[in-house]
Scaffold this active site. Sequence first.
Site, short mmCIF file in Angstrom:
data_model
loop_
_atom_site.label_atom_id
_atom_site.label_comp_id
_atom_site.label_asym_id
_atom_site.label_seq_id
_atom_site.Cartn_x
_atom_site.Cartn_y
_atom_site.Cartn_z
N VAL A 1 15.97 -6.19 0.66
CA VAL A 1 17.00 -5.26 1.11
C VAL A 1 17.46 -5.76 2.48
CG1 VAL A 1 17.47 -2.87 1.78
CG2 VAL A 1 16.00 -3.36 -0.19
N TYR B 1 -31.64 14.50 3.73
CA TYR B 1 -32.79 13.70 4.19
C TYR B 1 -33.76 13.40 3.05
CZ TYR B 1 -37.43 12.53 5.79
OH TYR B 1 -38.64 11.91 5.92
N ALA C 1 0.82 -1.22 0.00
CA ALA C 1 0.00 0.00 0.00
C ALA C 1 0.86 1.27 0.00
CB ALA C 1 -0.93 -0.01 1.21
N CYS D 1 -6.54 -6.00 2.54
CA CYS D 1 -7.84 -5.85 3.21
C CYS D 1 -8.89 -6.78 2.61
CB CYS D 1 -8.32 -4.40 3.12
SG CYS D 1 -7.03 -3.22 3.54
#
Length: 446
Positions: free
Chosen positions: A80, A427, A10, A42
Amino acid sequence: MKIIIVGSVAAGTSVAAKARRNDESAEIIVYEKGPDISYSICGIPYYLGNEVEDLSELIPRDKKWFEARYNVKMNINHEVTAIDPVNQTIRVTDLSNGAEVEETFDKLVLATGANVTIPGYVDSQMKNIFPVRTMEDTRHIDAFIQEADPKQAVIIGGGYIGMEIAEQFTHRGIKSIIIQRGSHIMSSFDPEISFRVQEHLQLNGVEVYTNEEVTAIHQDDSHLVHAVETKSGHRFNADIVILATGVRPNVTLAQQAGLQLGPTGAIQVDKHMRTSHENIYAVGDVAESYSSITRKPFYHPLGSTANKMGRIAGDVITGGELEFHGVLGTGIFRVFELAVGTTGLTEQAARNEGFDVEVLYNLKPARAEYLNGKELLIKAIADRKSGRLLGAQAIGTEGVDKRLDVLATALHFKANVEDLFHLDLAYAPPFSTTKDPVMYTGMALH
Ligand code: FAD
């Protein structure tokens, strides 16, 4: 300028993408020790439960795609192994043939992520006990399920990953038992919210045991695990065991290079994601964050933050001025029909910080009841003296994500509880009620 990025899920890929957008001429080299890049960790639980059919859907980009799109050198299966901070070089091992090379850098970004905490009672020969972190872990778990057809799983750890796996294993016909060390599952929530989740898990056939500490794992001669034992003397039969035991930042390289770690154990960074070395940056799960409410160091390893940190570092190393503004600790997950989310401080955390805490509950339909609107519980935490909103948790079968994000936005802008009443929220009967549940929270003080 030569930019080297270590780790490519990520955070690392976000660094590369942003750096390339800002600077067409920089040389950008990425090293990733695994075979996959830029995948959706995820999404793993949903693949394991067959909600995502093909694993490739979680790995939409490969090395070839990334190199062509961003003009970077993407080295997979390369680890690495050391950093020389004085001469600004790194040592890299090509895991496919063992060859070692040394590489110089102008800017180095550590995006080495986190590792699952493996408890001492796990031995490396055990065949059917798995951490859940990488695509390789996922392939191993899936292959084992297909081959052995396990009927019962023990999941060690009652955090959100444990819940998601329990949900998905249940969908796949595997009975799940969750073992949690603390007094309630989901320790980042207040207990009364966790208990609702626990009840819901049990209604769906998941067994939950709290205040239980695993002491031993029993395996047969072929190293197949068959039981998990706890301190209180319980013995749970298990055909498969999942370690949802939390993660630790992967700071091996940082420590070897002498970079400063923070009190949480992750790499200390400034608002530009720079470490204690002026040309080395750290992003994602390996980096320490801070709470935008308390301003204190905070380790909250999430993909959302990793992406953000990566973009900031990619910008800064190519001359930009983006800054990290900390995190509230917002998180959400689904467990069967329930959605459960939190943002900001819990009641307990607010008390620990010394706030004079006001707790506000409201239980309201998420939308018009005549359209079958279901109840949504919001628990908000405020500072009694100033009226400032400090945190909120929400739980229900619908509309949780929307309310949580409104509350997180309010927290980000340091709203008072009263401000929530004045929000001009949308609403219409299919979506909300004339006064939205968030607005009711704003009415609770007066
Ligand atoms: P990582 O994803 O850990 O990647 C680090 C990479 O660095 C690894 O690929 C590793 O191989 C590589 N690396 C390490 N050391 C070296 C080295 N020396 N040389 C070369 N390469 C190296 N977050 C959310 O926000 N929402 C969710 O719903 C969510 N669900 C999740 C579900 C599960 C099952 C799990 C496990 C995590 C979930 N997360 C979620 C958390 C999220 O996945 C992590 O926060 C995110 O992956 C962190 O990204 P990262 O790039 O910092 O680290």
